[in-house]
Design an enzyme around this catalytic site. Structure first.
Site, PDB file in Angstrom:
ATOM      1  N   LYS A 241     -21.016  31.901 -28.353  1.00 24.64           N
ATOM      2  CA  LYS A 241     -19.581  31.743 -28.610  1.00 24.64           C
ATOM      3  C   LYS A 241     -18.834  32.714 -27.704  1.00 24.64           C
ATOM      4  O   LYS A 241     -19.114  33.915 -27.708  1.00 24.64           O
ATOM      5  CB  LYS A 241     -19.282  32.031 -30.088  1.00 24.64           C
ATOM      6  CG  LYS A 241     -17.889  31.649 -30.545  1.00 24.64           C
ATOM      7  CD  LYS A 241     -17.723  30.114 -30.631  1.00 24.64           C
ATOM      8  CE  LYS A 241     -16.420  29.735 -31.307  1.00 24.64           C
ATOM      9  NZ  LYS A 241     -16.418  30.035 -32.749  1.00 24.64           N
TER      10      LYS A 241
ATOM     11  N   ASN B  88     -20.299  47.077 -24.112  1.00 25.62           N
ATOM     12  CA  ASN B  88     -21.546  47.688 -24.555  1.00 25.62           C
ATOM     13  C   ASN B  88     -22.265  46.766 -25.540  1.00 25.62           C
ATOM     14  O   ASN B  88     -21.636  46.200 -26.427  1.00 25.62           O
ATOM     15  CB  ASN B  88     -21.269  49.023 -25.224  1.00 25.62           C
ATOM     16  CG  ASN B  88     -20.883  50.109 -24.236  1.00 25.62           C
ATOM     17  OD1 ASN B  88     -21.516  50.245 -23.208  1.00 25.62           O
ATOM     18  ND2 ASN B  88     -19.848  50.872 -24.560  1.00 25.62           N
TER      19      ASN B  88
END
Length: 529
Positions: free
Chosen positions: A280, A423
């Site tokens: 997604k 990250n």
């Protein structure tokens, strides 16, 4: 450009094509309109056999084709005929003096260099498919588009004939064809330079050429106010650009971007092990292996069923009926797999808007390649992240060594982390992601988000306890401080895989030892921005 005619009806056309689709009908239509057709080599043979009257270029130049066809059109009587400004007195005088007749229509498509590379041809054959005369003629005709029409693909034949029948090929049409011609030669040269870069070790030099062919004009871009087009390069890499769409509405810009991300991720895993990835917004929200594709999908969906709604599903094996039936239970935008059974296709067909793509194969994670990103006034070009970490690359840095089960999950988690926006923190247990934290400015925040998503998934499934309890955790880059690792400890992780390389590695290792965790360093970072 001034002084050019608004419309031209060609008197002489030169045709030299590799792609001969529609050639005979087009050339015959030209001759029926009283246009003399000059040809070379294979084009001459095909037209002559079809009974189309043609004149060989060698008869015009007075010089035969030589060097296996390498030299045939590089002659003043050809380029003079293309470049002459018809109403410039000195040009007209030069034509008369040297017996040069104008060429008003050039029809050239180039040697199939991109296709030759795509099928893995050898060095000598590839070099022989670098066209020289074709690009030279195309560029000459395009420069002189005030007086010459240039056609570089069969798709424009009809427009040229319609223009002639309407009183002449209009200047606006000639200018559009010229722009297309230069774009074609630019893309062609880009493909050649990219191939040379690969031959020389993959690095680009002082200049870089990026090119592609229009595959599809899209409804809009990332947002509705942006236009978008999808271009295909000559790279023979299975994926969304090579896939066959079996059903569903047109892919959007975001669909294509996300589908590429999903398929590249699922290709990281062993072909013999059924694997499913759900994506997604270009980030995985669930990845799992299983005894079957259906089982793998069920495990992947459990990681984040909320985010999976309206997502992209990628599979590393042929889509079967059982997996298809599971996938269509919730709203899904795209399914991509190497292939699909007839039964699976029929099941997906019940969802008319669901796109089903079969790519015919999987991309090779280790294969070299380039990625390109635009910045203001420039391009950032780098090699594709084709780094693959194996068990032999790992260095155990803690007192406790990982178990075999932990080791398998760690390698799994690190493969997923490679495809999560930085990250990135990925929790994995028993061959399935159970928590993913993506795209945060702080690695601690990514750790906490991943753990929170795992809690949400457990609650949605009516489970007690934490899904991350007993899981392993992967980080795409080193932990700069021990607090990121501490967040993983609080989530219940038992083992950590990370690149290492922080100035505070000793502090992070000590924290892992204090918590009884096993930790390994990969020595390879996987930032993804």
């Amino acid at each position: 450009m001034t002084g050019h005619p608004d419309r031209i009806i060609p008197k002489r056309a030169l045709i030299s094509v590799s792609d001969k689709s529609g050639l005979v009908a087009f050339a015959r239509a030209l001759t029926e309109r009283g246009i003399t057709v000059l040809t070379t080599g294979g084009s001459k043979k095909e037209l002559a056999e079809a009974g189309v009257p043609v004149t060989e270029v060698a008869d015009v130049t007075g010089f035969p084709e030589i060097m296996d066809g390498r030299v045939k059109t590089l002659h003043p009587k050809i380029h003079g005929g293309l470049l002459a400004v018809r109403d410039e007195p000195t040009h007209a005088a030069a034509m008369a003096e040297h017996g040069i007749e104008g060429i008003d229509l050039l029809v050239v498509n180039l040697y199939p260099f991109e296709a030759t590379v795509a099928r893995g041809a050898g060095l000598d054959e590839t070099i022989e498919n670098i066209d020289i005369g074709g690009p030279a003629m195309i560029r000459a005709a395009a420069k002189n588009h005030g007086y010459v029409a240039v056609v570089v693909e069969p798709g424009d034949y009809q427009a040229v004939l319609e223009g002639i029948d309407a009183g002449g090929i209009a200047f606006d049409t000639r200018r559009r064809l010229a722009a297309k011609a230069y774009a074609r030669t630019a893309a062609y040269d880009a493909a050649i330079s990219t191939w040379f870069a690969g031959v020389l070790g993959g690095e680009t030099g002082d200049y870089v050429g990026i090119g592609g062919r229009l595959q599809e004009a899209l409804r809009y871009g990332e947002n509705p106010h942006q236009w978008a087009r999808f271009y295909r390069t000559g790279e023979a890499r299975p994926g969304v650009s090579t896939a066959r769409q079996l059903q569903g509405k047109q892919l959007s810009y975001n669909n294509i971007n996300d589908t590429d991300a999903a398929y590249e991720l699922v290709a990281e895993f062993d072909r013999e092990t059924p694997t499913v990835a759900i994506i997604k917004h270009a980030n995985p929200c669930g990845v799992a292996i299983g005894d079957s594709l259906a089982a793998a999908y069920t495990k992947a969906l459990a990681c984040d069923p909320v985010s999976a709604f309206g997502g992209i599903v990628a599979l590393n094996r042929t889509l079967d009926a059982e997996a298809a039936a599971r996938i269509v239970e919730i709203f899904t935008e795209v399914i991509i797999a190497p292939d699909a059974t007839e039964e699976a296709v029929a099941i997906v067909a019940a969802k008319k808007n669901l796109r089903l793509l079969t790519a015919g194969g999987l991309p090779e994670p280790r294969a070299p390649g380039l990625t390109v990103r635009t910045v203001a006034g420039g391009l950032l070009v780098q090699s594709r992240d084709n780094g693959v970490v194996t068990a032999g690359d790992l260095r155990v840095v803690t007192k406790r060594r990982p178990s075999e089960a932990e080791l398998a999950d760690m390698l799994f988690a690190f493969k997923v982390a490679k495809h999560v926006k930085s990250n990135a923190i990925v929790y994995v247990k028993n061959g399935a992601t159970v928590g993913i934290g993506a795209g945060q400015m702080s690695r601690v925040d990514s750790s906490r988000i991943a753990a929170r998503k795992a809690e949400d998934a457990a609650a949605a499934a009516g489970l007690t306890g934490r899904l991350t309890e007993g899981a392993v955790v992967a980080s795409d880059a080193f932990f700069p401080f021990a607090d990121g690792l501490q967040a993983a400890v609080e989530a219940g992780a038992t083992a950590v895989i990370q690149p290492g390389g922080s100035m505070r590695d000793d502090e992070v290792i000590a924290a892992a030892d204090a918590a009884g965790l096993a930790m390994v360093f990969t020595g390879m970072r996987h930032f993804r921005h």
